[in-house]
Write an enzyme that holds these catalytic residues in place. Structure first.
Site, PDB file in Angstrom:
ATOM      1  N   ASP A   1      -0.771  -7.697  -1.658  1.00  0.00           N
ATOM      2  CA  ASP A   1      -0.920  -9.368  -1.578  1.00  0.00           C
ATOM      3  C   ASP A   1      -1.256  -9.693  -2.957  1.00  0.00           C
ATOM      4  O   ASP A   1      -0.637 -10.869  -3.496  1.00  0.00           O
ATOM      5  CB  ASP A   1      -1.921  -9.565  -0.835  1.00  0.00           C
ATOM      6  CG  ASP A   1      -1.867  -8.883   0.858  1.00  0.00           C
ATOM      7  OD1 ASP A   1      -0.694  -9.273   1.477  1.00  0.00           O
ATOM      8  OD2 ASP A   1      -2.570  -8.038   1.004  1.00  0.00           O
TER       9      ASP A   1
ATOM     10  N   HIS B   1      -5.754  -8.731   5.387  1.00  0.00           N
ATOM     11  CA  HIS B   1      -4.501  -8.499   4.999  1.00  0.00           C
ATOM     12  C   HIS B   1      -3.558  -8.983   6.054  1.00  0.00           C
ATOM     13  O   HIS B   1      -3.075  -8.129   7.041  1.00  0.00           O
ATOM     14  CB  HIS B   1      -4.137  -6.903   4.736  1.00  0.00           C
ATOM     15  CG  HIS B   1      -2.466  -6.774   4.570  1.00  0.00           C
ATOM     16  ND1 HIS B   1      -2.004  -6.893   3.449  1.00  0.00           N
ATOM     17  CD2 HIS B   1      -1.895  -6.093   5.536  1.00  0.00           C
ATOM     18  CE1 HIS B   1      -0.749  -6.771   3.697  1.00  0.00           C
ATOM     19  NE2 HIS B   1      -0.660  -6.038   4.924  1.00  0.00           N
TER      20      HIS B   1
END
Ligand SMILES: NC(=O)C1=CN([C@@H]2O[C@H](COP(=O)(O)OP(=O)(O)OC[C@H]3O[C@@H](n4cnc5c(N)ncnc54)[C@H](O)[C@@H]3O)[C@@H](O)[C@H]2O)C=CC1
Ligand SMILES: O=C([O-])CC(=O)C(=O)O
Length: 364
Positions: A192, A220
């Site tokens: 990410d 996440h």
């Protein structure tokens, strides 16, 4: 002896020491002294991330090009033939750093003496599924594998959880392997982080390497908060803030955030399976920076056990900005958090609290 003579003698002595050091380094480089191999476990090694990840490790992209490795590859019985094919390809690649490969469906054999464990094995999310849907399948795997790691891995084994729900799987692993130091159990949010760097680099038409210090806060998942309030870009005219260069808070607070949050789903939609080599590459980045240290002035995002920093409830595995030195991470402290960020950081913490409760209900 007057002051001038003393200064001259000190200068000569320093020169001699410097020369001796250079000679030692030069001779050392010819001695070809090899490091002891590091044993790295990859679970789910017959899967698509595993297939991309193991050659990266064997080439030195994770631990450096002078560090020999032994690979332990674990998968389940139905994938045993495919796992063996991965081993055959590793042998066929004749990687100079690869000192051994164990491919097995036996968890104990896989975990024995491992220094680094990259936990990728599990059931992946399919199009239309949320991470919660894969929760019950994966948390029970991690409860069982926690015990094997605790009993058979090296006492200071570093663990990276990749399989989703990554934060909560890491928490389950931590709770069921109480003798592994809690700082050694982390989860992957570096993908990410890298996605956020990539979006800023595309928007500003600058090289991704010039963008630094974005932050992924939290889970996440689609509630993660990609934060650019402290991010910078190196330019010919010095270091500038991302907010100043983008000059469009509306874009940064909406489209940028949702693009990063939804990137995994966008890849699944286009590819019909989830991100693979970008996940593998980010896992290498995560371990490399953890073991070898983050570059000076740069932080990265890692899912780590919360100590209450930034008002995040202790006892969650939450993604924070961290710097790493000598194999240890520490949360970057003292960053100013505005109201917008606070709300987003709390929302993703809230989701992790719910996931934790759900995970425990799946285990009962
Ligand atoms: N944290 C992150 O940034 C990312 C996480 N992921 C997650 O990574 C995981 C793996 O993804 P893929 O490689 O694409 O999936 P995949 O389905 O291609 O591979 C998973 C492998 O795990 C194996 N496996 C299943 N149960 C196992 C067990 N008990 N022990 C050992 N191996 C087992 C399967 O047989 C399979 O070979 C998924 O949970 C996915 O959602 C994927 C992308 C990014
Ligand atoms: O969304 C998924 O399941 C795969 C994943 O974690 C990602 O690509 O970030």
């Amino acid at each position: 002896m007057d002051k001038l003579e003393l200064a001259e003698q000190i200068a000569v002595l320093s020169g001699c020491l410097y020369l001796s050091w250079k000679i030692v380094k030069y001779v050392w480089s010819f001695l070809d002294v090899e490091e002891d191999p590091v044993t790295v476990l990859v679970t789910g090694a017959a899967g698509q991330i595993g297939y991309a990840l193991v050659p990266m490790i064997a080439r030195g992209e994770m631990l450096g090009t002078n560090q020999p490795v032994i690979l332990h590859l674990l998968d389940i019985e139905p994938a045993a033939e495919a796992l063996n094919a991965v081993k055959m390809e590793l042998i066929d690649s004749a990687f100079p750093l690869l000192k051994g490969v164990v491919a097995t469906t036996n968890v104990v054999e896989a975990c024995t003496d491992v220094d680094i464990a990259i936990m990728v094995g599990g059931f992946p999310r399919k199009d239309g599924m949320e991470r919660k849907d894969v929760m019950s399948k994966n948390v029970s795997i991690y409860k069982a594998q926690a015990a094997a790691l605790e009993q058979h891995a090296s006492s200071n084994c570093k663990v990276l959880l990749v399989a989703n729900p990554a934060n909560t799987n890491a928490l389950i692993l931590k709770e069921f392997a109480p003798s592994i130091p809690e700082d050694n159990i982390t989860c992957l949010t570096r993908l990410d982080h890298n996605r956020a760097l990539g979006q800023i680099s595309e928007r500003l038409n600058v090289h991704v390497n010039d963008v630094k210090n974005v932050i992924i806060w939290g889970n996440h998942s689609s509630t993660q908060y990609p934060d650019v309030n402290h991010a910078t870009v190196s330019t010919d005219k010095g270091t500038k803030s991302v907010r100043e260069l983008v000059n469009n808070d509306q874009w940064l607070n909406t489209e940028f955030v949702t693009t990063v949050q939804q990137r995994g789903a966008a890849i699944i939609k286009s590819r019909k399976s989830s991100s693979a080599f970008s996940a593998a590459s980010s896992a290498c980045d995560h371990i490399r920076d953890w073991v070898l240290g983050t570059p000076k002035g740069t932080w990265v995002s890692m899912g780590v056990y919360s100590d209450g920093s930034y008002g995040v409830q202790p006892g969650l595995i939450y993604s924070f900005p961290v710097t790493c030195e000598k194999g240890e991470w520490s949360i970057v402290q003292g960053l100013k958090i505005d109201e917008f960020s606070r709300a987003k950081m709390d929302a993703t913490a809230e989701e992790l609290i719910e996931e934790k409760a759900l995970a425990y209900s799946c285990l009962n």
